[in-house]
Design a protein around this motif. Structure first.
Motif, PDB file in Angstrom:
ATOM      1  N   VAL A  14      -5.429  12.466 -26.103  1.00  0.00           N
ATOM      2  CA  VAL A  14      -4.924  11.943 -24.825  1.00  0.00           C
ATOM      3  C   VAL A  14      -3.356  12.545 -24.929  1.00  0.00           C
ATOM      4  O   VAL A  14      -2.552  12.140 -23.838  1.00  0.00           O
ATOM      5  CB  VAL A  14      -4.981  10.306 -24.709  1.00  0.00           C
ATOM      6  N   THR A 229      -2.973   3.305 -24.862  1.00  0.00           N
ATOM      7  CA  THR A 229      -4.009   4.089 -24.178  1.00  0.00           C
ATOM      8  C   THR A 229      -5.284   3.964 -25.283  1.00  0.00           C
ATOM      9  O   THR A 229      -5.016   4.113 -26.399  1.00  0.00           O
ATOM     10  CB  THR A 229      -3.508   5.447 -24.117  1.00  0.00           C
ATOM     11  N   SER A 232      -9.764   8.167 -26.491  1.00  0.00           N
ATOM     12  CA  SER A 232     -10.920   8.920 -25.428  1.00  0.00           C
ATOM     13  C   SER A 232     -12.252   8.945 -26.335  1.00  0.00           C
ATOM     14  O   SER A 232     -12.270   9.194 -27.487  1.00  0.00           O
ATOM     15  CB  SER A 232     -10.485  10.291 -25.138  1.00  0.00           C
ATOM     16  N   HIS A 233     -12.970   8.536 -25.727  1.00  0.00           N
ATOM     17  CA  HIS A 233     -14.609   8.597 -26.161  1.00  0.00           C
ATOM     18  C   HIS A 233     -15.277  10.068 -25.836  1.00  0.00           C
ATOM     19  O   HIS A 233     -15.489  10.550 -24.729  1.00  0.00           O
ATOM     20  CB  HIS A 233     -15.516   7.623 -25.824  1.00  0.00           C
TER      21      HIS A 233
END
Ligand code: UGA
Ligand code: MN
Length: 253
Positions: A14, A229, A232-233
């Motif tokens: 990210v 944040t 992210s997967h």
């Protein structure tokens, strides 16, 4: 005054999104000088190009977090202090390159928070240290200095988490006049800080509680949020990587 914002940042999926959000806020601020410090052995191409194209005035530094202080894969994020070497690198650079004739304010702007432009307007008035509320931190909707409107003095804090700290505030909740940073030239961040004590420990080296200047309408307004944040997967990406067909071979994300 010039506003120096010190942002530690590290490589992760990210990162460019975070930096983009930040840069596009900072582009609106007059006299803004962004000090970006990568947590990396070498400056990366991604951040180098990003800053070059950003349209901002900036200084690009790097300093890697020593391995023993880096979070392990399964460590909870509060286990080690973050941004220590990077913020120190920026303080060192400021002390080596500026003197007190420079009218400026220094703010520690992490790459994941959310900043209102109103915050930077407030900072212009800081003589020693300005303080204000921070949203979504310390397990509360808002952590704030308690401000007495008749004297415009900080009389306490509403922090519930570790309220015994002398300055129970998040990093996003204060900015310091450059003169103080230069005068207190031996003030540094430390990896020895207990979890959640980085802010109070740096401030104890530089200021006293009666010097706090409450801003944001006597600390009644929230102009910064301690957002974080979600990582992210990338389950499908990891499958592709195993097959040697990752989605971002020829494209920067
Ligand atoms: C809270 C505070 O908001 C931080 O300012 C403080 O450094 C941190 O606690 C702490 O106690 O060390 P939190 O959201 O948990 O923040 O911290 P992060 O946002 O994960 O990290 C703070 C900064 O350091 C970010 O700008 C981040 O990009 C950077 N960082 C983080 C690195 O440079 N390297 C890392 O390995 C991790
Ligand atoms: Mn954060």
């Amino acid at each position: 005054p010039t506003i120096f914002a010190i942002t530690p940042t590290f490589a992760r999926p990210v990162q460019k999104a975070e930096l983009t959000r930040l840069a596009q806020t900072f582009l609106h601020i007059p006299n803004f000088y962004w000090i970006v410090v990568e947590d990396a052995i070498n400056k990366t191409e991604l951040v180098t190009n990003f800053l070059h194209e950003s349209g901002l005035i900036y200084k690009h530094l790097n300093d890697v977090t020593p391995r023993t202080f880096k979070l392990g894969k399964n460590d909870p994020n509060w286990k080690k202090p973050r941004g220590v070497a990077q913020r120190n690198k920026a303080l060192k650079w400021l002390r080596e390159n500026y003197n007190s004739s420079q009218n400026a304010v220094v703010y520690f702007a992490d790459d994941d928070n959310t900043y209102s432009l109103k915050l930077f307007k407030e900072m212009e008035r800081i003589k020693v240290i300005g303080v204000w509320p921070v949203g979504l931190v310390g397990g509360l909707m808002v952590e704030r200095p308690i401000c007495d409107a008749s004297t415009m003095k900080v009389t306490g804090f509403n922090a519930v988490w570790q309220p015994e700290r002398k300055f129970p505030m998040d990093m996003a909740g204060f900015a310091i006049n450059l003169r103080v940073i230069l005068e207190k030239k031996d003030a540094w961040f430390s990896y020895e800080s207990k979890n959640g004590y980085q802010e109070t420990e740096i401030l104890e080296q530089m200021v006293t509680r009666d010097q706090l200047e409450p801003l944001a309408d006597c600390c009644t307004k929230v102009y910064v949020w301690h957002t974080r944040t979600e990582p992210s997967h990338l389950k499908e990406e990891n499958l592709l990587i195993k097959k040697g067909r990752k989605s971002n071979v020829d494209i920067e994300v």
